[in-house]
Design an enzyme around this catalytic site. Structure first.
Site, PDB file in Angstrom:
ATOM      1  N   MET A 147       6.225 -64.877 -52.960  1.00  0.00           N
ATOM      2  CA  MET A 147       7.271 -64.377 -53.845  1.00  0.00           C
ATOM      3  C   MET A 147       8.011 -65.582 -54.389  1.00  0.00           C
ATOM      4  O   MET A 147       7.894 -66.658 -53.851  1.00  0.00           O
ATOM      5  CB  MET A 147       8.193 -63.484 -53.041  1.00  0.00           C
ATOM      6  CG  MET A 147       8.831 -62.388 -53.832  1.00  0.00           C
ATOM      7  SD  MET A 147       7.773 -60.984 -54.198  1.00  0.00           S
ATOM      8  CE  MET A 147       7.224 -60.505 -52.583  1.00  0.00           C
TER       9      MET A 147
ATOM     10  N   ASP B  62       3.014 -60.801 -47.222  1.00  0.00           N
ATOM     11  CA  ASP B  62       3.064 -61.474 -48.522  1.00  0.00           C
ATOM     12  C   ASP B  62       2.287 -62.785 -48.407  1.00  0.00           C
ATOM     13  O   ASP B  62       2.869 -63.862 -48.354  1.00  0.00           O
ATOM     14  CB  ASP B  62       4.524 -61.698 -48.941  1.00  0.00           C
ATOM     15  CG  ASP B  62       4.644 -62.360 -50.310  1.00  0.00           C
ATOM     16  OD1 ASP B  62       3.656 -62.368 -51.067  1.00  0.00           O
ATOM     17  OD2 ASP B  62       5.727 -62.878 -50.619  1.00  0.00           O
ATOM     18  N   TRP B  63       0.973 -62.642 -48.314  1.00  0.00           N
ATOM     19  CA  TRP B  63       0.063 -63.804 -48.233  1.00  0.00           C
ATOM     20  C   TRP B  63      -0.256 -64.232 -49.665  1.00  0.00           C
ATOM     21  O   TRP B  63      -0.905 -63.505 -50.395  1.00  0.00           O
ATOM     22  CB  TRP B  63      -1.194 -63.382 -47.467  1.00  0.00           C
ATOM     23  CG  TRP B  63      -2.335 -64.361 -47.474  1.00  0.00           C
ATOM     24  CD1 TRP B  63      -2.401 -65.605 -48.009  1.00  0.00           C
ATOM     25  CD2 TRP B  63      -3.620 -64.125 -46.869  1.00  0.00           C
ATOM     26  NE1 TRP B  63      -3.630 -66.169 -47.793  1.00  0.00           N
ATOM     27  CE2 TRP B  63      -4.402 -65.284 -47.098  1.00  0.00           C
ATOM     28  CE3 TRP B  63      -4.188 -63.059 -46.170  1.00  0.00           C
ATOM     29  CZ2 TRP B  63      -5.713 -65.399 -46.657  1.00  0.00           C
ATOM     30  CZ3 TRP B  63      -5.498 -63.170 -45.724  1.00  0.00           C
ATOM     31  CH2 TRP B  63      -6.246 -64.337 -45.963  1.00  0.00           C
ATOM     32  N   GLU B  64       0.258 -65.407 -50.045  1.00  0.00           N
ATOM     33  CA  GLU B  64       0.036 -65.914 -51.406  1.00  0.00           C
ATOM     34  C   GLU B  64      -0.795 -67.177 -51.338  1.00  0.00           C
ATOM     35  O   GLU B  64      -0.282 -68.224 -51.019  1.00  0.00           O
ATOM     36  CB  GLU B  64       1.370 -66.196 -52.087  1.00  0.00           C
ATOM     37  CG  GLU B  64       2.209 -64.928 -52.260  1.00  0.00           C
ATOM     38  CD  GLU B  64       3.482 -65.149 -53.075  1.00  0.00           C
ATOM     39  OE1 GLU B  64       3.547 -66.122 -53.854  1.00  0.00           O
ATOM     40  OE2 GLU B  64       4.405 -64.362 -52.918  1.00  0.00           O
ATOM     41  N   PHE B  65      -2.043 -67.019 -51.615  1.00  0.00           N
ATOM     42  CA  PHE B  65      -2.863 -65.859 -51.865  1.00  0.00           C
ATOM     43  C   PHE B  65      -4.189 -66.067 -51.152  1.00  0.00           C
ATOM     44  O   PHE B  65      -4.599 -67.219 -51.025  1.00  0.00           O
ATOM     45  CB  PHE B  65      -3.173 -65.721 -53.372  1.00  0.00           C
ATOM     46  CG  PHE B  65      -1.965 -65.318 -54.198  1.00  0.00           C
ATOM     47  CD1 PHE B  65      -1.563 -63.974 -54.286  1.00  0.00           C
ATOM     48  CD2 PHE B  65      -1.225 -66.278 -54.883  1.00  0.00           C
ATOM     49  CE1 PHE B  65      -0.462 -63.606 -55.059  1.00  0.00           C
ATOM     50  CE2 PHE B  65      -0.116 -65.902 -55.650  1.00  0.00           C
ATOM     51  CZ  PHE B  65       0.255 -64.572 -55.724  1.00  0.00           C
TER      52      PHE B  65
END
Ligand SMILES: *[C@@H]1O[C@H](CO)[C@@H](O)[C@H](O)[C@H]1NC(C)=O
Ligand SMILES: *[C@@H]1O[C@H](CO)[C@@H](O)[C@H](O)[C@H]1NC(C)=O
Ligand SMILES: *[C@@H]1O[C@H](CO)[C@@H](O)[C@H](O)[C@H]1NC(C)=O
Ligand SMILES: *[C@@H]1O[C@H](CO)[C@@H](O)[C@H](O)[C@H]1NC(C)=O
Length: 378
Positions: free
Chosen positions: A1, A147-150
């Protein structure tokens, strides 16, 4: 995020979808849930107090973020979090109307390699999952969010699907054994198909997402920023010149077969700034010599302040459902009140489950939070 980390330019290629024909049932269209999912992330590290959250505008609040330790894959609850989480839970537990609290894991600044290693074997997934349940129950969260980016390639995307399967089974089992309500399981994602942010074209495991998550939250923002040498919208709803738009991104998820009810659309409470090369050439896509105030990012309340302080010219662009404001050589692209209204109506018309904001503490009072909430309800 959204974190100080910046996204590179990317090209999104998804099939054009006729959104109107792939929306939910008629009852979704005409009798959408009055409540909906009206969520927001609470960044633990900013000074905003959880007790000041006005819960009439929200149904779900995410504590952002905890991250797994690199070798054990257990959540690292730092000393800071050991004080901040109870403060957050206590503040929200007594609020009326009540909100659901979720623990979000990861974030744009977290180490994606750690997630990739964790998700790569049954045993490491298990260690991570156990720890997430233990921490959620210890502090009294009602859900877990990833929220694994990415995930970077097809293998990591496939492991993400395995993680969701194993995680959901563990949550079902834990609820059965303890008799407690099952913890929710959600994830922040990007577009469903062939997106190329940080890596080659790859697609999310849509079937596993449909089966194992309560919902997925496409991050419909950061489309343009400091990496562009021209002005652009942070979160355009439509863009006739490219496929970097919320319409395409949400459309990719519906086309991938995820039921609209399981999609919660992202809305930014921040915008992007540039310094124009020539103040007289100042539309969307105008040449820029560099970033503007805030090192390229201003939050909504700072933008409102900038506009009034500098007597800026404010333009609403209908296609992108976004605003830009101009003062001298400074250019700011952002979502304002009309953006929130138009985008939430767009989400509702597709039968989506709701929307979320990144992030609490960035609104101007509750202007956009309130506008979005009203647009959903009425
Ligand atoms: C947990 O996080 C803290 C603060 O970032 C860090 O100092 C510590 O080394 C971390 N612990 C582990 C085991 O990673
Ligand atoms: C990310 O994690 C990997 C493996 O856990 C480690 O090798 C790497 O140094 C970390 N990167 C950063 C920037 O901390
Ligand atoms: C958007 O995607 C569609 C379908 O893949 C493609 O035909 C179209 O050329 C793309 N548009 C742009 C501007 O890239
Ligand atoms: C603000 O801008 C408008 C039009 O751009 C101008 O008419 C007005 O005089 C300006 N006000 C101040 C206080 O600078």
């Amino acid at each position: 995020m959204a974190t100080p980390k910046l996204m590179p330019f990317f090209i999104l290629v998804v099939f054009h979808t006729m959104l109107s024909s792939s929306s939910g049932s008629n009852s979704d269209l005409f009798y959408p849930s009055a409540k909906g999912i009206r969520a927001a992330y609470f960044p633990s590290f900013n000074s905003f107090s959880p007790s000041s959250i006005d819960t009439q505008y929200f149904t779900h609040i995410y504590y952002a973020f905890l991250v797994p330790e690199p070798s054990t894959y257990k959540l690292n609850v730092t000393e800071f979090d050991q004080a901040r989480i109870p403060e957050f839970i206590r503040a929200l537990r007594t609020k009326k109307p009540a909100v659901t609290t979720l623990l979000s894991i990861g974030g744009g600044g977290s180490n994606s390699t750690t997630f990739a290693l964790m998700a790569s074997t049954q045993a490491t997934r298990e260690a991570f999952i156990r720890s997430t349940i233990q921490v959620a129950r210890k502090y009294g969260f009602q859900g877990l969010d990833l929220d694994w980016e990415f995930p970077e390639d097809a293998v990591e995307m496939s492991n993400l699907g395995l993680l969701f399967e194993q995680w959901r089974k563990a949550l079902d089992n834990e609820a059965r054994v303890t008799g407690k309500p099952r913890l929710l399981l959600t994830a922040a994602v990007y577009y469903a198909w062939k997106f190329t942010v940080y890596g080659g074209p790859r697609s999310y495991p849509a079937a596993a997402i449909t089966k194992y998550l309560d919902w997925a939250s496409p991050m419909c923002f950061d489309y343009h920023g400091s990496w562009d040498d021209f002005t652009g919208m942070n979160a355009a709803l439509y863009d006739s010149k490219s496929n970097i738009s919320t319409h395409y991104g949400i459309g990719s998820w519906i086309e991938a077969g995820v039921p609209p009810k399981k999609l919660v659309m992202g809305l930014p409470l921040y915008g992007k700034t540039w310094t124009l090369k020539d103040p007289k050439v100042n539309g969307i896509g105008a040449p820029a010599s560099g970033v503007g105030p805030g090192d390229g990012i201003l939050v909504y309340r700072q933008i409102v302040d900038f506009n009034s302080r500098t007597n800026a010219t404010v333009v609403f662009d209908v296609e992108s459902a976004s605003y830009y404001s101009l003062s001298g050589s400074t250019w700011v692209g952002y979502d304002g009140v009309r953006s929130a209204n138009v985008k939430v109506r767009f989400a509702k018309s597709l039968g989506l489950g709701g929307y979320f904001f990144w992030a609490l503490g960035q609104d101007n009072g509750w202007d956009l939070s309130k506008q979005a909430s009203n647009a959903w309800k009425y």
